[in-house]
Design a protein around this motif. Structure first.
Motif, PDB file in Angstrom:
ATOM      1  N   ARG A 106      -3.275  -2.591  12.143  1.00 23.61           N
ATOM      2  CA  ARG A 106      -2.624  -3.663  11.980  1.00 23.61           C
ATOM      3  C   ARG A 106      -2.810  -4.668  10.811  1.00 23.61           C
ATOM      4  NH1 ARG A 106      -2.566  -9.066  12.563  1.00 23.61           N
ATOM      5  NH2 ARG A 106      -4.778  -8.853  13.061  1.00 23.61           N
ATOM      6  N   LEU A 107      -4.027  -4.644  10.279  1.00 29.87           N
ATOM      7  CA  LEU A 107      -4.376  -5.524   9.132  1.00 29.87           C
ATOM      8  C   LEU A 107      -3.888  -4.678   7.866  1.00 29.87           C
ATOM      9  CD1 LEU A 107      -8.025  -6.316  10.121  1.00 29.87           C
ATOM     10  CD2 LEU A 107      -5.807  -7.815   9.990  1.00 29.87           C
ATOM     11  N   LEU A 108      -3.893  -3.280   8.032  1.00 34.03           N
ATOM     12  CA  LEU A 108      -3.613  -2.505   6.629  1.00 34.03           C
ATOM     13  C   LEU A 108      -2.119  -2.772   6.593  1.00 34.03           C
ATOM     14  CD1 LEU A 108      -5.410   0.875   7.108  1.00 34.03           C
ATOM     15  CD2 LEU A 108      -6.102  -1.042   5.517  1.00 34.03           C
ATOM     16  N   ARG A 109      -1.274  -2.623   7.546  1.00 34.06           N
ATOM     17  CA  ARG A 109       0.287  -2.982   7.635  1.00 34.06           C
ATOM     18  C   ARG A 109       0.551  -4.195   6.914  1.00 34.06           C
ATOM     19  NH1 ARG A 109       0.366  -0.650  12.696  1.00 34.06           N
ATOM     20  NH2 ARG A 109       0.993   1.722  12.516  1.00 34.06           N
ATOM     21  N   GLU A 110      -0.192  -5.251   7.557  1.00 30.97           N
ATOM     22  CA  GLU A 110       0.078  -6.417   6.961  1.00 30.97           C
ATOM     23  C   GLU A 110      -0.398  -6.935   5.639  1.00 30.97           C
ATOM     24  OE1 GLU A 110      -2.878 -10.187   8.060  1.00 30.97           O
ATOM     25  OE2 GLU A 110      -1.424 -10.000   9.708  1.00 30.97           O
ATOM     26  N   VAL A 111      -1.622  -6.312   5.134  1.00 35.82           N
ATOM     27  CA  VAL A 111      -1.685  -6.353   3.534  1.00 35.82           C
ATOM     28  C   VAL A 111      -0.476  -5.556   2.640  1.00 35.82           C
ATOM     29  CG1 VAL A 111      -3.175  -5.437   1.807  1.00 35.82           C
ATOM     30  CG2 VAL A 111      -4.239  -6.449   4.078  1.00 35.82           C
ATOM     31  N   ALA A 112      -0.149  -4.633   3.237  1.00 34.32           N
ATOM     32  CA  ALA A 112       1.172  -3.798   2.529  1.00 34.32           C
ATOM     33  C   ALA A 112       2.033  -4.774   2.371  1.00 34.32           C
ATOM     34  CB  ALA A 112       1.330  -2.520   3.077  1.00 34.32           C
TER      35      ALA A 112
END
Length: 206
Positions: A142-148
């Motif tokens: 979730r955090l990786l998608r949010e950063v992208a």
């Protein structure tokens, strides 16, 4: 356009040869006067002319086939960069470091050539991330998608994707796949990827 660029240079070369022949005709200088030099020149320049003709013919083939154009990003012979000039004998490639390299036209037919922007300026890049065993893997995704999604340089279509790649020796390995536009006037891909890594590091630290 590439065709006009190469055609102009071929026309200028042909015009120069024709003018030279016309000048010799006006000055009454027979071509036979140079015949005695033929043998020596042929032996001395044979190999050089072979290479020159190969590059000239390759230049014509580039004009007809159009495998790339000025401002395309290509990779050939271990050199990757933007095409800045297309000449009769060679092409100029400028790398991300600003160094310009003259590449003989024949090289583009003798080696594999990668054109990063032939049909599209969108290229997929991957940022690998290792996280400790025992963390919430769903939260990591979730955090990786949010950063992208927060980075303006990352394309929304195709959407970024997170892949749980492997169980490493010391970490769980994730990949964040993003699509970037590497066309003219865009932020360099290496800069965007660096910014994404900074954002991921700060996000995980928080």
């Amino acid at each position: 356009p590439m065709e006009a660029n190469i055609a102009h240079k071929w026309i200028m070369t042909a015009a120069t040869v024709i003018l030279a022949l016309m000048a010799m005709e006006l000055l009454k200088i027979p071509l036979a006067a140079f015949a005695f030099l033929g043998g020596a020149i042929a032996i001395g320049a044979g190999f050089g002319m072979q290479t020159l003709l190969k590059n000239l013919i390759s230049g014509l083939m580039l004009l007809l086939e159009r495998p790339f154009k000025i401002r395309d990003v290509v990779e050939v012979g271990g050199i990757r960069g933007e095409i800045t000039d297309i000449n009769i004998r060679s092409c100029t490639i400028r790398s991300v470091t600003g160094i310009e390299t003259l590449v003989p036209n024949s090289t583009f037919f003798e080696q594999n050539v990668t054109n990063w922007t032939l049909s599209s300026q969108l290229v997929r890049y991957t940022v690998k991330v290792g996280v400790a065993y025992g963390v919430d893997v769903d939260e990591v995704a979730r955090l990786l998608r949010e950063v992208a999604e927060k980075h303006s340089g990352v394309q929304r279509d195709p959407i970024p994707e997170v892949i749980f790649e492997d169980f490493g020796d010391n970490a769980l390995v994730f990949s964040l796949n993003v699509w970037l536009n590497i066309g003219q006037n865009q932020v360099p891909s290496r800069v965007v990827l660096s910014e994404l890594r900074f954002m991921i590091s700060h996000c995980f630290a928080e």
